[in-house]
Each structure stands twice: as C-alpha cells, then as structure tokens.
Design a protein around this motif. Structure first.
Motif, mmCIF file in Angstrom:
data_model
loop_
_atom_site.group_PDB
_atom_site.id
_atom_site.type_symbol
_atom_site.label_atom_id
_atom_site.label_comp_id
_atom_site.label_asym_id
_atom_site.label_seq_id
_atom_site.Cartn_x
_atom_site.Cartn_y
_atom_site.Cartn_z
ATOM 1 N N ILE A 141 34.938 36.656 42.898
ATOM 2 C CA ILE A 141 35.084 37.675 41.853
ATOM 3 C C ILE A 141 36.527 37.605 41.370
ATOM 4 C CG2 ILE A 141 34.890 40.105 41.208
ATOM 5 C CD1 ILE A 141 33.056 40.510 43.620
ATOM 6 N N ASN A 142 36.714 37.338 40.088
ATOM 7 C CA ASN A 142 38.061 37.230 39.530
ATOM 8 C C ASN A 142 38.640 38.617 39.255
ATOM 9 O OD1 ASN A 142 40.427 36.377 38.193
ATOM 10 N ND2 ASN A 142 39.376 36.589 36.218
ATOM 11 N N VAL A 143 39.635 38.980 40.045
ATOM 12 C CA VAL A 143 40.348 40.248 39.813
ATOM 13 C C VAL A 143 41.843 39.943 39.647
ATOM 14 C CG1 VAL A 143 40.423 42.692 40.491
ATOM 15 C CG2 VAL A 143 38.632 41.226 41.420
ATOM 16 N N MET A 144 42.135 38.724 39.245
ATOM 17 C CA MET A 144 43.514 38.359 38.972
ATOM 18 C C MET A 144 44.007 39.146 37.756
ATOM 19 S SD MET A 144 45.070 34.507 38.293
ATOM 20 C CE MET A 144 44.553 33.902 39.912
ATOM 21 N N PRO A 145 45.194 39.762 37.823
ATOM 22 C CA PRO A 145 45.719 40.461 36.647
ATOM 23 C C PRO A 145 45.777 39.516 35.441
ATOM 24 C CG PRO A 145 47.020 40.974 38.587
ATOM 25 C CD PRO A 145 46.090 39.873 38.987
ATOM 26 N N GLU A 146 45.529 40.058 34.263
ATOM 27 C CA GLU A 146 45.447 39.219 33.069
ATOM 28 C C GLU A 146 46.741 38.461 32.819
ATOM 29 O OE1 GLU A 146 44.076 41.598 29.834
ATOM 30 O OE2 GLU A 146 42.067 41.872 30.686
ATOM 31 N N ALA A 147 47.872 39.071 33.115
ATOM 32 C CA ALA A 147 49.149 38.383 32.906
ATOM 33 C C ALA A 147 49.267 37.184 33.836
ATOM 34 C CB ALA A 147 50.306 39.351 33.130
ATOM 35 N N LEU A 181 44.182 39.946 43.021
ATOM 36 C CA LEU A 181 43.254 40.821 43.733
ATOM 37 C C LEU A 181 41.847 40.234 43.825
ATOM 38 C CD1 LEU A 181 44.351 44.214 42.135
ATOM 39 C CD2 LEU A 181 44.777 43.479 44.484
ATOM 40 N N SER A 182 41.697 38.978 43.458
ATOM 41 C CA SER A 182 40.379 38.342 43.497
ATOM 42 C C SER A 182 39.845 38.295 44.920
ATOM 43 C CB SER A 182 40.460 36.919 42.945
ATOM 44 O OG SER A 182 40.937 36.920 41.617
ATOM 45 N N THR A 183 38.522 38.156 45.023
ATOM 46 C CA THR A 183 37.914 37.998 46.338
ATOM 47 C C THR A 183 37.218 36.645 46.397
ATOM 48 O OG1 THR A 183 36.454 38.993 48.006
ATOM 49 C CG2 THR A 183 35.788 39.229 45.715
ATOM 50 N N TYR A 184 37.496 35.925 47.467
ATOM 51 C CA TYR A 184 36.959 34.596 47.715
ATOM 52 C C TYR A 184 36.257 34.644 49.071
ATOM 53 C CZ TYR A 184 40.944 33.635 44.527
ATOM 54 O OH TYR A 184 41.869 33.655 43.495
ATOM 55 N N TYR A 185 35.001 34.237 49.154
ATOM 56 C CA TYR A 185 34.323 34.352 50.450
ATOM 57 C C TYR A 185 33.177 33.340 50.594
ATOM 58 C CZ TYR A 185 30.946 37.480 47.974
ATOM 59 O OH TYR A 185 30.030 38.023 47.114
ATOM 60 N N TRP A 186 32.803 33.082 51.866
ATOM 61 C CA TRP A 186 31.842 32.041 52.229
ATOM 62 C C TRP A 186 31.300 32.366 53.616
ATOM 63 C CZ3 TRP A 186 37.029 31.598 51.282
ATOM 64 C CH2 TRP A 186 37.862 31.512 52.418
ATOM 65 N N PRO A 187 30.186 31.747 54.050
ATOM 66 C CA PRO A 187 29.657 32.013 55.390
ATOM 67 C C PRO A 187 30.606 31.520 56.476
ATOM 68 C CG PRO A 187 27.998 30.982 54.003
ATOM 69 C CD PRO A 187 29.290 30.882 53.262
ATOM 70 N N SER A 192 31.588 47.450 46.724
ATOM 71 C CA SER A 192 32.671 47.152 45.786
ATOM 72 C C SER A 192 32.218 47.298 44.336
ATOM 73 C CB SER A 192 33.173 45.720 45.998
ATOM 74 O OG SER A 192 33.843 45.589 47.225
ATOM 75 N N THR A 193 33.114 47.833 43.525
ATOM 76 C CA THR A 193 32.941 47.914 42.078
ATOM 77 C C THR A 193 34.179 47.312 41.441
ATOM 78 O OG1 THR A 193 34.005 50.079 41.913
ATOM 79 C CG2 THR A 193 31.609 50.048 42.317
ATOM 80 N N ASN A 194 34.128 47.119 40.134
ATOM 81 C CA ASN A 194 35.314 46.626 39.434
ATOM 82 C C ASN A 194 36.504 47.543 39.688
ATOM 83 O OD1 ASN A 194 33.698 44.600 38.438
ATOM 84 N ND2 ASN A 194 33.621 45.382 36.344
ATOM 85 N N ALA A 195 36.251 48.846 39.641
ATOM 86 C CA ALA A 195 37.337 49.811 39.806
ATOM 87 C C ALA A 195 37.897 49.775 41.228
ATOM 88 C CB ALA A 195 36.844 51.215 39.466
ATOM 89 N N SER A 196 37.024 49.702 42.223
ATOM 90 C CA SER A 196 37.527 49.702 43.609
ATOM 91 C C SER A 196 38.289 48.412 43.919
ATOM 92 C CB SER A 196 36.369 49.881 44.601
ATOM 93 O OG SER A 196 35.520 48.752 44.640
ATOM 94 N N LEU A 197 37.834 47.289 43.402
ATOM 95 C CA LEU A 197 38.537 46.029 43.618
ATOM 96 C C LEU A 197 39.906 46.051 42.944
ATOM 97 C CD1 LEU A 197 35.565 43.552 43.083
ATOM 98 C CD2 LEU A 197 36.685 44.059 45.268
ATOM 99 N N ALA A 198 39.960 46.600 41.742
ATOM 100 C CA ALA A 198 41.223 46.645 41.005
ATOM 101 C C ALA A 198 42.229 47.591 41.640
ATOM 102 C CB ALA A 198 40.962 47.048 39.558
ATOM 103 N N ALA A 199 41.746 48.558 42.428
ATOM 104 C CA ALA A 199 42.637 49.534 43.057
ATOM 105 C C ALA A 199 43.045 49.135 44.473
ATOM 106 C CB ALA A 199 41.950 50.895 43.094
ATOM 107 N N ALA A 200 42.569 48.005 44.952
ATOM 108 C CA ALA A 200 42.802 47.599 46.341
ATOM 109 C C ALA A 200 44.079 46.779 46.480
ATOM 110 C CB ALA A 200 41.599 46.805 46.841
ATOM 111 N N THR A 201 44.314 46.287 47.684
ATOM 112 C CA THR A 201 45.409 45.352 47.955
ATOM 113 C C THR A 201 44.805 43.997 48.288
ATOM 114 O OG1 THR A 201 45.487 45.954 50.291
ATOM 115 C CG2 THR A 201 46.929 47.176 48.776
ATOM 116 N N SER A 202 45.662 42.990 48.429
ATOM 117 C CA SER A 202 45.168 41.631 48.595
ATOM 118 C C SER A 202 46.020 40.853 49.576
ATOM 119 C CB SER A 202 45.173 40.910 47.233
ATOM 120 O OG SER A 202 44.773 39.565 47.359
ATOM 121 N N THR A 203 45.415 39.830 50.180
ATOM 122 C CA THR A 203 46.175 38.894 51.003
ATOM 123 C C THR A 203 46.791 37.780 50.160
ATOM 124 O OG1 THR A 203 44.301 37.412 51.456
ATOM 125 C CG2 THR A 203 44.591 39.326 52.911
#
Length: 301
Positions: free
Chosen positions: A282-288, A105-111, A88-99
C-alpha cells in the motif's frame, strides 16, 4: 564425507516435505536455479525500511481482506507502516509511524518463512498451526525496498494509497496459472532464480517480489486487486491505456541453516507450495517524497 552430509541434508528436507504437505513433494526443493533474469538496467532508488526488527506479524491482509481479522489464514511479515492490520484505512495508515526512512508510511508485507522441523510459538493460533502453518518463524537477515524506472520512458508518480498484490497465493489450486511470480534465489548466484525452494547451502536464500509498473490512470484498487495495474510488455513498454509508474521490487534474504527444511506460510489447501509466494503493498509515501523519487528515476535516464 561432504557428499554424505549433503545427501543426508536432502533426505531430511524430503522427509520433512512429505510430512509437511501430506504428499510426495521432494521436487519442491532444488539445487539448480533454472531460470535466468535478463533485464535492462534502469535508474533506481532504495528506501531503507529495516528488517522487521520489531517483529510486526499478523494473519491479516489489509489489501485483500480488509476488515477481516485473521483473513489471510497465514502469517504475514511487515516492514514500513507500524499500524498495518485488518482494520487499516487510508486515514489510519497516514496517521501512523513507519520503520522506513524519510517518512515513507507505505506498508510492504509477505508470508513468513519457517523452519518446518520444529514447533513455533503459534502452533495453536490462527494463521499458524490452526491453519497448517507450523514451525519456527525465520527472521529476515535483509530486506531491500527498491523502486526502479522504466527502460523506455519516464514514469509517473504512484497515486497515494495505491494497493497492489504480486504473485498468486492460490498457485497450487490454480494449477500454476499466469499470476505465479515466485522468484526464489541464492545470494551467491545472482541473476538466476527458481519457482521452487532453493537449496543455497551457506549462502543467503532470497525471495524477490516484482510488482506491476503500469497503472490505469484512475483507480488505486480493483476488485481483484490486479486489474487497475499491469506488467509491462516484452521490451518494457506499458500495455495500451496504461501509464508507467515506478516498479517496486522487494528482496528478502534469510540465513537458512544448511540442511534444515523450510517453507512459507500459505492457505491450508495450498500445501505451502513455493509457487504460492506473494507480497502486497500500500503506497502511503508522502506526495513530496514520491515526486522526488520520480524525479531521480526520470532524471537519471
């Protein structure tokens, strides 16, 4: 009869723990939640991201080990960004979809959490059995993504692509140092927690991850993935030269079958110690969307 069943359940847990860790680890499981959470109430916003119904799992760590497949040496569970992996890169995360709702578009993860008295489908895979993490992966019964305001001031928006880790995945070998932030609890005992595996009976087992909420004002990451952010001081104010941002709190619930032994994934040398619990973001929430969230947190103070 009830006492006898409970005693058998504890014996099963203890025996499984010994097999699990190769050492006596009966004290990893506790019935009492010996810590109390005393926090001021602050405004908050919940973002609905589901419970990983799509089973987005991998042994990568795009925050700590970017570019290294299976770099985590244990399996992570994700909600949010559907594309998150080692590449993942900033660009790939920003171009993806989300649940997550509203375009977060942020990603939250844990073991992952596993039942350890059986064999999982990844018994011979990296991140799974090849790294000492065996057993059936338990699906979360609930996941809450909550952003909270500051008790003493307004908060600033998180910068987009901010990366954070909370907790110490090497707590055991680090002799339970200052980065340990494991919070295990039971749904029927709110406000109480432990750093060990709780025996919750028929109640939902909870893991809560509190992220740092004071930012240095310049960096979205650092070499340790920690020094660009800090936790507030006692009373809620940020340390000097840091600025308050929304506090991210992630709570994951599991319906662990009563009497069944369980453990999180870890690095092999960490022996699946409950104190090694940790999470990344990783915060990928749109700025708005972030601005709207901050406006609610500050306006409700």
């Amino acid at each position: 009869m009830t006492v006898a069943v409970a005693a058998v359940a504890v014996l099963v847990l203890v025996a499984s723990a010994v097999l699990l860790c190769g050492r006596s680890s009966a004290d990893q499981y506790v019935s009492e939640l010996d810590q109390v959470i005393n926090e001021p109430r602050t405004p908050s916003v919940v973002v609905q991201c589901g419970t990983n119904e799509e089973r987005h799992l991998n042994a990568d760590n795009p925050v700590v080990s970017p570019g290294i497949p299976f770099g985590a040496h244990h399996t992570h569970e994700y909600v949010g960004n559907r594309s998150a992996d080692a590449m993942s890169t900033n660009a790939s995360l920003a171009a993806a979809t989300s649940t997550c709702e509203e375009g977060d578009l942020s990603t939250y993860y844990w073991p992952v959490l596993r039942l350890t008295d059986g064999t999982g489908p990844d018994a011979h895979a990296q991140g799974g059995g090849l790294h000492g993490n065996t057993g059936e992966v338990l699906k979360p019964s609930s996941v809450e993504i909550r952003y909270e305001g500051s008790p003493v001031s307004d908060v600033l928006p998180m910068p987009r692509f901010l990366r954070m880790i909370t907790g110490d995945p090497m707590a055991f070998t680090n002799n339970y140092g200052p980065n340990v932030r494991a919070h295990w609890g039971c749904a029927d005992r709110p406000g109480r927690y432990t750093a060990r595996y709780p025996l919750c009976g028929n109640a939902t087992t909870l893991r809560t991850f509190y992220f740092a909420s004071c930012w240095d004002g310049n960096n979205t990451d650092s070499a340790s993935h920690r020094t660009h952010v800090a936790f507030p001081l006692v009373g809620g104010a940020c340390p000097p030269r840091t600025f308050p941002i929304p506090r991210l709190r992630v709570t994951v619930g599991y319906d662990v079958p009563a009497g069944r032994p369980f453990a999180i994934d870890s690095f092999p040398e960490e022996l699946r110690d409950p104190a090694t619990d940790h999470a990344m973001f990783i915060n990928v929430m749109p700025e708005a969307q972030m601005s709207e969230l901050v406006g609610h947190l500050n306006g409700a103070r």
